[in-house]
Scaffold this active site. Structure first.
Site, PDB file in Angstrom:
ATOM      1  N   SER A 190       0.717   7.401  -6.707  1.00 33.49           N
ATOM      2  CA  SER A 190       1.781   6.810  -7.518  1.00 33.49           C
ATOM      3  C   SER A 190       1.356   5.439  -8.035  1.00 33.49           C
ATOM      4  O   SER A 190       0.268   4.958  -7.744  1.00 33.49           O
ATOM      5  CB  SER A 190       3.064   6.668  -6.685  1.00 33.49           C
ATOM      6  OG  SER A 190       2.925   5.613  -5.743  1.00 33.49           O
TER       7      SER A 190
ATOM      8  N   SER B 226       2.817   2.599  -7.244  1.00 40.56           N
ATOM      9  CA  SER B 226       3.432   1.562  -6.412  1.00 40.56           C
ATOM     10  C   SER B 226       2.490   0.417  -6.067  1.00 40.56           C
ATOM     11  O   SER B 226       2.935  -0.665  -5.682  1.00 40.56           O
ATOM     12  CB  SER B 226       3.980   2.170  -5.120  1.00 40.56           C
ATOM     13  OG  SER B 226       2.933   2.560  -4.248  1.00 40.56           O
TER      14      SER B 226
ATOM     15  N   LYS C  57       0.484   0.870   1.199  1.00 39.76           N
ATOM     16  CA  LYS C  57       1.216  -0.340   0.821  1.00 39.76           C
ATOM     17  C   LYS C  57       0.448  -1.549   1.354  1.00 39.76           C
ATOM     18  O   LYS C  57      -0.540  -1.422   2.069  1.00 39.76           O
ATOM     19  CB  LYS C  57       2.639  -0.350   1.408  1.00 39.76           C
ATOM     20  CG  LYS C  57       3.483   0.875   1.099  1.00 39.76           C
ATOM     21  CD  LYS C  57       3.881   0.966  -0.348  1.00 39.76           C
ATOM     22  CE  LYS C  57       4.702   2.224  -0.616  1.00 39.76           C
ATOM     23  NZ  LYS C  57       4.960   2.425  -2.054  1.00 39.76           N
TER      24      LYS C  57
ATOM     25  N   SER D 158       8.363   0.608  -6.309  1.00 37.85           N
ATOM     26  CA  SER D 158       7.766   0.946  -5.025  1.00 37.85           C
ATOM     27  C   SER D 158       8.842   1.294  -3.997  1.00 37.85           C
ATOM     28  O   SER D 158       9.770   0.521  -3.771  1.00 37.85           O
ATOM     29  CB  SER D 158       6.925  -0.228  -4.503  1.00 37.85           C
ATOM     30  OG  SER D 158       6.454   0.031  -3.195  1.00 37.85           O
TER      31      SER D 158
END
Length: 320
Positions: free
Chosen positions: A120, A122, A177, A284
């Site tokens: 993705s 994010s 992350k 996100s």
């Protein structure tokens, strides 16, 4: 796992089994190449089906154990009973041949490095969809496969690290992350300004940035340079959007450690857990919505982009 995908794995396993059972033999009586393809199809189908119910590492461990047991039985027992020169049956020969390869892949993936594909946006702008990255598996200690318990401490998770971990709401899925808060930290995020333990994170404008989301929608953002714990990286924000979407916040474990307000939120990180956020702050799904990440869920520290088929210039880029 989607129903259609389940049927794909079932069909693959059945085709493999039929090839094994009904393929013609070579003139010398040895199994034909279609039998080998049958075992590969059966292995792929079984792997796909099991992956719908357990983690990738757990499936790998099961396959290593099954092929390893067959290899050991043949080496220490069955081979001694066969007449000299007689070939092992194919149901022994092929699994024992797979074992060394699968075992090496399992050990490398468990203790050295693991590949991961960015799914993705994010973590834009540093990581984009299509990046294939490598994750260091021993930076945060030598861990047992599957259980992920640390047996040999090596290093500690630090603020600013980019980390791959098992998603707390579905541990079969991996997320990536940045670590914003470590155990005991107080993370505050309001009006697009991140503060850790009462100290605002350096937040310097780096101009505007546009990108295509899923190749269809043009997204316009503002880019900033931030520094956490000596690590400097870029983040994206969209000024017109809120710092979080209230309807997206779950009743996660440790929710009482967080206070949500109209202009932002504050969370105190529990012991043994971490607070994660994506660099693309307004695009996100992260700890502000589903909570903290336990240490046992950590996969490793992302350190290198090793492939991007859409942009070869990204190959070899280090992850900051």
């Amino acid at each position: 796992m989607g129903t259609n995908l389940v049927w794909v794995w079932v069909v693959l396993a059945v085709v493999g089994l039929l090839l094994i059972l009904f393929s013609a033999k070579n003139e010398d009586g040895s199994p034909s190449s279609s039998v080998e393809w049958g075992y590969l199809a059966l292995l792929g189908g079984a792997f796909g089906l099991l992956s719908g119910y357990m983690s990738f590492g757990s499936v790998m461990l099961i396959i290593v154990l099954v092929t390893g047991i067959i290899w050991a039985l043949d080496k220490w027992l069955l081979a001694k009973k066969r007449p000299p020169g007689e070939r092992a049956p194919h149901y022994i020969d092929f699994p024992r041949g797979f074992f060394p390869i699968i075992a090496v892949v399992f050990l490398l993936r468990s203790f050295v490095a693991e590949p991961f594909q960015i799914p993705s946006s994010s973590m834009r702008p540093g990581l984009v969809v299509g990046d294939f990255i490598l994750v260091n598996k021993f930076d945060y200690g030598l861990r047992l496969p599957v259980t992920n318990q640390v047996v040999v401490p090596v290093g500690k998770v630090e603020r600013g690290d980019v980390v791959v971990f098992n998603y707390p709401e579905d541990e079969k899925i991996n997320f990536i992350k940045r670590v914003i808060g470590t155990p005991g930290d107080v993370v505050d995020y309001r009006n697009k300004q991140l503060t850790i333990n009462g100290k605002p994170v350096e937040h310097v404008s780096a101009g505007d940035l546009e990108y295509l989301e899923k190749g269809l929608m043009l997204v316009r953002t503002q880019q900033f340079q931030e520094t956490i714990n000596g690590k400097t990286f870029h983040t994206l924000v969209m000024p017109e959007t809120p710092v979080y979407i209230p309807n997206g916040v779950r009743l996660f474990a440790g929710r009482e450690n967080c206070e949500y307000r109209e202009d932002g939120f504050t969370c105190k990180v529990p012991q043994g857990q971490y607070f994660m956020m994506g660099d693309n702050r307004d695009n996100s799904e992260d700890s502000r919505y589903w909570g903290f990440v336990e240490d046992r869920l950590l996969v490793g520290k992302a350190f290198l982009i090793w492939m991007n088929f859409g942009d070869f210039s990204r190959i070899g880029t280090r992850i900051h």
